[in-house]
Design a protein around this motif. Sequence first.
Motif, PDB file in Angstrom:
ATOM      1  N   CYS A   4       0.849  -1.184   0.000  1.00 14.73           N
ATOM      2  CA  CYS A   4       0.000   0.000   0.000  1.00 14.73           C
ATOM      3  C   CYS A   4       0.891   1.241   0.000  1.00 14.73           C
ATOM      4  CB  CYS A   4      -0.899  -0.026   1.240  1.00 14.73           C
ATOM      5  SG  CYS A   4      -1.788   1.520   1.492  1.00 14.73           S
ATOM      6  N   ASN A   6       0.088   4.136   0.786  1.00 19.41           N
ATOM      7  CA  ASN A   6      -0.282   5.041   1.881  1.00 19.41           C
ATOM      8  C   ASN A   6       0.334   4.607   3.194  1.00 19.41           C
ATOM      9  OD1 ASN A   6      -1.811   7.301   2.966  1.00 19.41           O
ATOM     10  ND2 ASN A   6      -3.072   5.734   3.963  1.00 19.41           N
ATOM     11  N   CYS A   7       0.240   3.285   3.542  1.00 20.40           N
ATOM     12  CA  CYS A   7       0.700   2.842   4.862  1.00 20.40           C
ATOM     13  C   CYS A   7       1.781   1.771   4.795  1.00 20.40           C
ATOM     14  CB  CYS A   7      -0.488   2.340   5.698  1.00 20.40           C
ATOM     15  SG  CYS A   7      -1.076   0.714   5.180  1.00 20.40           S
ATOM     16  N   CYS A  19      -6.963  -1.230   0.808  1.00 16.08           N
ATOM     17  CA  CYS A  19      -5.997  -1.662   1.816  1.00 16.08           C
ATOM     18  C   CYS A  19      -6.736  -2.137   3.073  1.00 16.08           C
ATOM     19  CB  CYS A  19      -5.048  -0.518   2.160  1.00 16.08           C
ATOM     20  SG  CYS A  19      -3.855  -0.960   3.450  1.00 16.08           S
ATOM     21  N   CYS A  22      -5.273   0.442   6.235  1.00  9.46           N
ATOM     22  CA  CYS A  22      -5.655   1.866   6.318  1.00  9.46           C
ATOM     23  C   CYS A  22      -6.904   2.190   5.498  1.00  9.46           C
ATOM     24  CB  CYS A  22      -4.493   2.761   5.880  1.00  9.46           C
ATOM     25  SG  CYS A  22      -4.205   2.745   4.101  1.00  9.46           S
TER      26      CYS A  22
HETATM   27 ZN   LIG Z   1      -2.751   1.024   3.534  1.00 11.16          ZN
END
Ligand SMILES: [Zn+2]
Length: 166
Positions: A4, A6-7, A19, A22
């Motif tokens: 991911c 983002n995280c 995801c 998150c």
């Molecule tokens: Zn994530």
Amino acid sequence: MNFCSNCGAPANKELPYKCSQCHTEFWRNPRCCAGALVLDKNKVLMVKRLIAPWDGFWDIPGGYCEWNEHPKDCAIREVFEETGIKVKLKEYHGIWMEPTDHSDYGENVCVYYTAEPMGDFFALPDGIEIGQVKWFDINHLPEKIAFPSHIPDVLKRLSDELNPSN
Ligand SMILES: [Zn+2]
């Protein structure tokens, strides 16, 4: 994608994906293409592809829209880049979907218009993506047609419009 963005949690390779950690969603969106059926009486302008996919096959001039480009402008630009012919669009012809094997994107949304050449014209293939430019009688089209999942249908609709008695 393996992680991911983002995280950093491990992720599915396949889009679309949400995801599990998150809950960020990653989309698989279609891409927009546009092309023009350039007509000179009963003849339609086609281009012979030099590049994959479908190299060596006949295609309708066209391509991908730029990020902020209206399909109308894209169709005019692509015809000029591929054939050297400046055109004026006439009518909206239709939208067809073309499957893609690119896993980051959805299918291609292909918008077609009819068009006519402007002023004197002389076809000049771009030589990189296109090896040959040729006018075909709508009733005598080439056998090797690119993108057979939709191009024959685009031409069939054109033929039906030009030959209303058939
Ligand atoms: Zn994530």
